[in-house]
Write an enzyme that holds these catalytic residues in place. Structure first.
Site, PDB file in Angstrom:
ATOM      1  N   HIS A  20       0.833  -1.198   0.000  1.00 35.55           N
ATOM      2  CA  HIS A  20       0.000   0.000   0.000  1.00 35.55           C
ATOM      3  C   HIS A  20       0.874   1.257   0.000  1.00 35.55           C
ATOM      4  O   HIS A  20       1.795   1.373   0.803  1.00 35.55           O
ATOM      5  CB  HIS A  20      -0.926  -0.025   1.215  1.00 35.55           C
ATOM      6  CG  HIS A  20      -2.058   0.927   1.130  1.00 35.55           C
ATOM      7  ND1 HIS A  20      -2.727   1.372   2.229  1.00 35.55           N
ATOM      8  CD2 HIS A  20      -2.671   1.532   0.070  1.00 35.55           C
ATOM      9  CE1 HIS A  20      -3.692   2.194   1.868  1.00 35.55           C
ATOM     10  NE2 HIS A  20      -3.671   2.311   0.557  1.00 35.55           N
ATOM     11  N   ASP A  28       8.942   6.432 -20.793  1.00 33.48           N
ATOM     12  CA  ASP A  28       9.546   6.419 -22.117  1.00 33.48           C
ATOM     13  C   ASP A  28      11.026   6.063 -22.053  1.00 33.48           C
ATOM     14  O   ASP A  28      11.633   6.021 -20.987  1.00 33.48           O
ATOM     15  CB  ASP A  28       9.307   7.747 -22.837  1.00 33.48           C
ATOM     16  CG  ASP A  28       9.886   8.956 -22.110  1.00 33.48           C
ATOM     17  OD1 ASP A  28      11.060   8.902 -21.682  1.00 33.48           O
ATOM     18  OD2 ASP A  28       9.170   9.961 -21.979  1.00 33.48           O
ATOM     19  N   HIS A  97       7.628  17.913 -14.321  1.00 36.03           N
ATOM     20  CA  HIS A  97       8.445  16.797 -14.812  1.00 36.03           C
ATOM     21  C   HIS A  97       9.720  16.636 -13.980  1.00 36.03           C
ATOM     22  O   HIS A  97      10.129  15.507 -13.699  1.00 36.03           O
ATOM     23  CB  HIS A  97       8.784  17.014 -16.289  1.00 36.03           C
ATOM     24  CG  HIS A  97       9.533  15.888 -16.912  1.00 36.03           C
ATOM     25  ND1 HIS A  97       9.026  14.615 -17.031  1.00 36.03           N
ATOM     26  CD2 HIS A  97      10.777  15.843 -17.459  1.00 36.03           C
ATOM     27  CE1 HIS A  97       9.910  13.836 -17.626  1.00 36.03           C
ATOM     28  NE2 HIS A  97      10.983  14.556 -17.897  1.00 36.03           N
ATOM     29  N   TYR A 119       7.116  13.093 -22.423  1.00 38.52           N
ATOM     30  CA  TYR A 119       6.347  13.068 -21.167  1.00 38.52           C
ATOM     31  C   TYR A 119       5.440  11.843 -21.042  1.00 38.52           C
ATOM     32  O   TYR A 119       4.413  11.894 -20.379  1.00 38.52           O
ATOM     33  CB  TYR A 119       5.559  14.374 -20.986  1.00 38.52           C
ATOM     34  CG  TYR A 119       6.475  15.566 -21.016  1.00 38.52           C
ATOM     35  CD1 TYR A 119       7.308  15.857 -19.940  1.00 38.52           C
ATOM     36  CD2 TYR A 119       6.541  16.374 -22.146  1.00 38.52           C
ATOM     37  CE1 TYR A 119       8.180  16.931 -19.972  1.00 38.52           C
ATOM     38  CE2 TYR A 119       7.412  17.456 -22.193  1.00 38.52           C
ATOM     39  CZ  TYR A 119       8.231  17.725 -21.102  1.00 38.52           C
ATOM     40  OH  TYR A 119       9.098  18.785 -21.146  1.00 38.52           O
ATOM     41  N   SER A 120       5.845  10.749 -21.645  1.00 38.18           N
ATOM     42  CA  SER A 120       5.109   9.484 -21.510  1.00 38.18           C
ATOM     43  C   SER A 120       5.648   8.733 -20.297  1.00 38.18           C
ATOM     44  O   SER A 120       6.305   7.695 -20.410  1.00 38.18           O
ATOM     45  CB  SER A 120       5.249   8.645 -22.782  1.00 38.18           C
ATOM     46  OG  SER A 120       4.595   9.275 -23.849  1.00 38.18           O
ATOM     47  N   ASN A 121       5.382   9.296 -19.136  1.00 39.90           N
ATOM     48  CA  ASN A 121       5.861   8.739 -17.873  1.00 39.90           C
ATOM     49  C   ASN A 121       4.741   8.822 -16.851  1.00 39.90           C
ATOM     50  O   ASN A 121       3.952   9.767 -16.860  1.00 39.90           O
ATOM     51  CB  ASN A 121       7.074   9.524 -17.363  1.00 39.90           C
ATOM     52  CG  ASN A 121       8.201   9.542 -18.367  1.00 39.90           C
ATOM     53  OD1 ASN A 121       8.842   8.533 -18.600  1.00 39.90           O
ATOM     54  ND2 ASN A 121       8.429  10.691 -18.986  1.00 39.90           N
TER      55      ASN A 121
END
Length: 130
Positions: A20, A28, A97, A119-121
């Site tokens: 938890h 990326d 970011h 920004y594919s995170n």
């Protein structure tokens, strides 16, 4: 042989180990990963596997209560944001970011995909199933 969706040994291990509030990063190919963070490198070539494909598979096995995305995705990659929002039914927190990069040191692991879009995170915060 494992019957579930995720068959990668390291990825299965980290999902099983999540407690938890633990964090798991997926991102990326260009995301800088701190030296002390466990990097599970799934990247084979450009966009293989894609960020969305990996995210879908992880979400099929991990209980998530909240996610964190880079604020910049709103303007720099709105199409990816739209796809993420279609998959996620939990609160989304937007952070700078640079903060996300720093927060990678708090994750159980970072899963590197072959994704080549900005920004594919995402940081997934683990929930409980009860």
């Amino acid at each position: 042989m494992k019957k579930g969706t995720v068959i990668n040994t390291q990825l299965s291990q980290v999902i099983a180990d999540m407690g938890h509030f633990d964090l798991l990063g997926i991102g990326d190919a260009g995301m800088p990963v701190p030296e002390d963070t466990w990097k599970i490198d799934l990247a084979v070539s450009k966009n293989l596997p894609s960020f969305i494909d990996v995210l879908k598979n992880v979400l099929s096995e991990l209980q998530v209560q909240k996610v964190y995305l880079a604020e910049e995705i709103k303007t720099e990659n709105p199409e990816q944001l739209k796809q993420i929002q279609q998959l996620i039914d939990v609160p989304i927190a937007f952070i700078p970011h640079d903060q996300m990069k720093q927060d990678l040191s708090k994750t159980k692991a970072f899963v590197r995909t072959g994704e080549m879009t900005p920004y594919s995170n995402i940081l997934l915060e683990s929930g409980v199933v009860f």
